[in-house]
Design a protein around this motif. Structure first.
Motif, short mmCIF file in Angstrom:
data_model
loop_
_atom_site.label_atom_id
_atom_site.label_comp_id
_atom_site.label_asym_id
_atom_site.label_seq_id
_atom_site.Cartn_x
_atom_site.Cartn_y
_atom_site.Cartn_z
N ARG A 197 0.57 -11.47 9.96
CA ARG A 197 1.12 -10.12 10.43
C ARG A 197 -0.13 -9.46 10.59
NH1 ARG A 197 1.54 -5.93 6.76
NH2 ARG A 197 0.96 -7.44 4.92
N GLN B 130 -1.44 -9.98 14.20
CA GLN B 130 -0.39 -9.49 15.10
C GLN B 130 -0.65 -7.74 15.33
OE1 GLN B 130 3.66 -10.02 14.24
NE2 GLN B 130 3.79 -11.10 16.60
N ASN C 132 1.60 -0.52 6.15
CA ASN C 132 0.42 -1.00 7.09
C ASN C 132 -0.02 0.20 7.62
OD1 ASN C 132 1.27 -3.92 7.13
ND2 ASN C 132 2.90 -3.12 7.82
#
Lengths: 174, 507
Positions: free
Chosen positions: A79, A82, A134
């Motif tokens: 994650r 990415q 995030n």
């Protein structure tokens, strides 16, 4: 769990699947043991044990001391990688950059506004995706030229979130 | 003989050598006084002393190089003597004189002896007069090529054309044949004009692949003896990195010849105490005096190992007017000793000094291993002082075994917080040319690869596994809410990964 580990320009994929460790697809027997009260770690790989010391670390950057060598190691899970790749896709910032959503999610907070000056690593926007929060960070310095979403908005993967432009020439004092 | 007084010795130095001297003082039953700059307040050598006196800010010019501050500290502490260590003021005749003028003993030679050896040009003349071999060359600058040809013929080819104002290899030419001399003189002179604005050149014998071999001297008020040689050919920019005793290139007969020359050099200046004569040793077995270091050397422990002596204790004995404790008669080396200087030089950053806090040291130990360190866990490494953090010395029955023991000791050594040259030492000791002793002072110029970080796939893979397991451990501990496994600080919880690994082992 899949980790992308970058050391000296080379990236190794390490998959941890329950009890199984795969390095670039090959299964190995790995055993890691901390030494209490010290930064030393005993690592045994396929029966061969060595000592590695952990120096300093932040979220993704680790510093390992291996046989006297100080090695900087970047560890990313899928994650994080990415997000970085996508956020870094519009690299420019010397020129222009577009920050896109790395995954479908919900914009939680906008941390910058048009006209704000940003520097590398500065958080721009908080995005909730896969029930995790995030922070998307600036990959270079520049100025926010456009905010294309608002807090609470659901976004699709790849949707444009922010636009960054270069810092204008300094305003002369006299 | 009267019993010498119990002395109080002020150590005018810092780091590993200050600690080394204080240990010798303890062993001799003497009291110690440390002087320290603000940067060294918590250094191991300060704690090792009976008294400690602050002498100024970190910069050496404001502290360790201040004669007035050192003498004031000596007066304040009631010191009887001053040991200068190496570096700093150790080879300043003015310091030795000031110590003597203050009514204190200087643990070293007289100011006159320091001064005589300190001026390199006059020292060479003095040595030549004493029959110590020096590199043959033209005493004066060359007037014309005919005169140069005559001088070169006298010296014998190959010769080296050197700029009077020279340095850094500029204005320097190696001439192997008489017919090349004229052109070399012109070229060197032209280069010297460009580089230094001074075209004067002179001739010197060119020594092929010279080794740096030095002879340890001890002189009390009756005897001057040599304690064998050390080879220090592994150098980078004139900084020694690895030293050994004895030298593969020195036979017992050559040892006696070089020893006799070093004794003559010491006697020529009325030397007292421990000192070192540095020589260039050519491939042909001829040797030439370079200079005399009028102090204890960094690399003295390799001599101590193979000769079974304590050079610093001998220094202290001699300074107190006692005879040295080494019996009369020839001395013979036993086994082989190697020293690696552990410096805070970062191989990944062009070997520039690195600074920071040493968060953890595990020093090597075991048979044949000696660790001389100025730092410990928690020590701050600043850029104010020499980059040498510690010395690792090993002693074994012969050279191959000493290399093995050093490899083992380097593998045991863990130092976290600053980058060091440990990887260089590991590569050097694994090198085939080093193993055969085929070394000279240009070795590291040819083998610059040994100074650079080297990577192999196996290492990368191993570290990648470590990093992934650590990252996974952190992720798991976060999710389960158990205390984070923080290997960065020293409160380490049990490895979450270990349980998995245990299950692995049971399969």
């Amino acid at each position: 769990m899949k980790y992308f580990v970058t050391i000296g320009g080379r990236t190794v994929i390490v998959e941890l699947d329950g009890e199984i460790v795969r390095v670039d697809g090959c299964q190995v027997a790995a055993q890691l043991e901390h030494t209490p009260g010290t930064p030393e770690i005993r690592i045994a790989i396929d029966g061969v044990a060595t000592t590695v010391a952990v120096d300093a670390r932040d979220r993704t950057l680790w510093r390992l001391v291996d046989r006297g060598s100080v090695r900087e190691v970047v560890v990313e899970d899928e994650r994080t990688r990415q997000i970085r790749l996508l956020a870094g896709a519009g690299k420019a910032v010397d020129g222009h950059a577009v920050v896109k959503a790395p995954m479908p999610g919900l914009v939680l907070r906008l941390l910058v506004a048009v006209g704000d000056e940003v520097t590398a690593g500065m958080p721009l926007l908080a995005l909730e995706a896969m029930k995790m929060e995030n922070e998307l960070k600036a990959i270079g310095s520049g100025r926010v030229t456009g905010v294309l979403v608002r807090a609470g908005q659901a976004v699709e993967k790849g949707q444009k979130l922010l636009e960054l432009g270069p810092l204008g020439p300094a305003i002369p004092l006299a | 003989m009267t019993v010498p007084p119990r002395w109080r010795v002020l150590v005018a130095n810092r780091g590993e050598i200050a600690l080394r001297i204080m240990r010798a003082c303890r062993d001799e039953g003497l009291e110690t006084v440390a002087v320290y700059s603000d940067a060294d307040r918590h250094a191991p050598f300060v704690r090792a002393a009976d008294q400690a006196i602050r002498i100024g800010p970190p910069a050496p010019a404001d502290s360790y190089l201040r004669i007035d501050a050192l003498l004031a500290a000596a007066a304040e502490s009631g010191a009887d003597a001053v040991h200068p260590g190496y570096g700093f003021l150790s080879e300043r005749a003015a310091f030795a004189q000031a110590v003597a003028d203050a009514g204190l003993s200087f643990v070293g030679p007289s100011a006159a002896a320091i001064a005589a050896m300190g001026d390199k040009t006059s020292a060479r003349r003095l040595m030549a007069a004493a029959g110590v071999p020096i590199v043959p060359g033209s005493a004066d600058t060359l007037s014309d090529s005919d005169a140069a040809a005559a001088i070169a013929a006298g010296i014998g080819f190959p010769v080296l054309v050197k700029a009077v104002a020279g340095g850094g290899g500029k204005g320097m030419r190696v001439v192997r044949h008489p017919r090349e001399l004229g052109a070399a003189l012109t070229a060197a002179s032209r280069e010297a004009v460009k580089a230094f604005g001074d075209g004067r050149v002179y001739l010197e014998k060119y020594i092929e692949r010279p080794r740096h071999v030095e002879i340890q001297i001890l002189a009390d008020h009756q005897r001057t003896i040599h304690v064998g040689e050390r080879e220090c050919s592994i150098q980078r920019r004139h900084q020694k990195l690895v030293e050994e005793a004895p030298s593969v290139a020195v036979t017992p007969a050559l040892r006696e010849r070089m020893g006799a020359a070093a004794i003559a050099a010491a006697r020529a200046v009325g030397y007292r105490g421990a000192g070192t004569c540095e020589f260039l040793l050519g491939a042909d077995g001829e040797f030439y005096f370079l200079e005399m270091n009028t102090r204890i050397q960094v690399e003295h422990p390799v001599t101590e190992a193979v000769y079974g002596v304590d050079l610093v204790r001998e220094q202290l004995r001699i300074a107190r007017g006692m005879p040295m404790s080494i019996p009369d008669g020839p001395v013979t080396p036993r086994g082989w000793a190697i020293e690696c200087r552990i410096t805070s030089e970062d191989p990944a950053n062009g070997l520039l000094p690195s600074a920071g806090t040493i968060t953890w040291i595990r020093a090597p130990a075991g048979p044949g291993v000696r660790w001389e360190s100025g730092v410990e866990s928690g020590s701050e490494v600043t850029l104010f002082y020499d980059s040498m953090l510690a010395k690792l010395i090993v002693h074994a029955a012969d050279r191959p075994r000493a290399i093995d023991v050093m490899q083992r000791a380097l593998a045991e050594l863990v130092l976290v917080g600053v980058a060091t040259n440990i990887p260089f030492h590991r590569r050097l000791l694994a090198d085939l040319d080093f193993a055969t002793g085929a070394i000279d002072i240009q070795f590291l110029e040819r083998r610059a690869d040994l100074l650079l970080p080297a990577d192999d796939d196996a290492t990368t893979t191993r570290l990648a596994i470590v990093a992934a397991l650590l990252a996974e451990e952190r992720r798991v501990s976060r999710r389960t809410g158990s205390p984070p496994v923080s290997t960065g600080d020293l409160n380490v919880a049990r490895s979450a990964w270990r349980d998995t690994a245990r299950r692995d082992a049971l399969r």
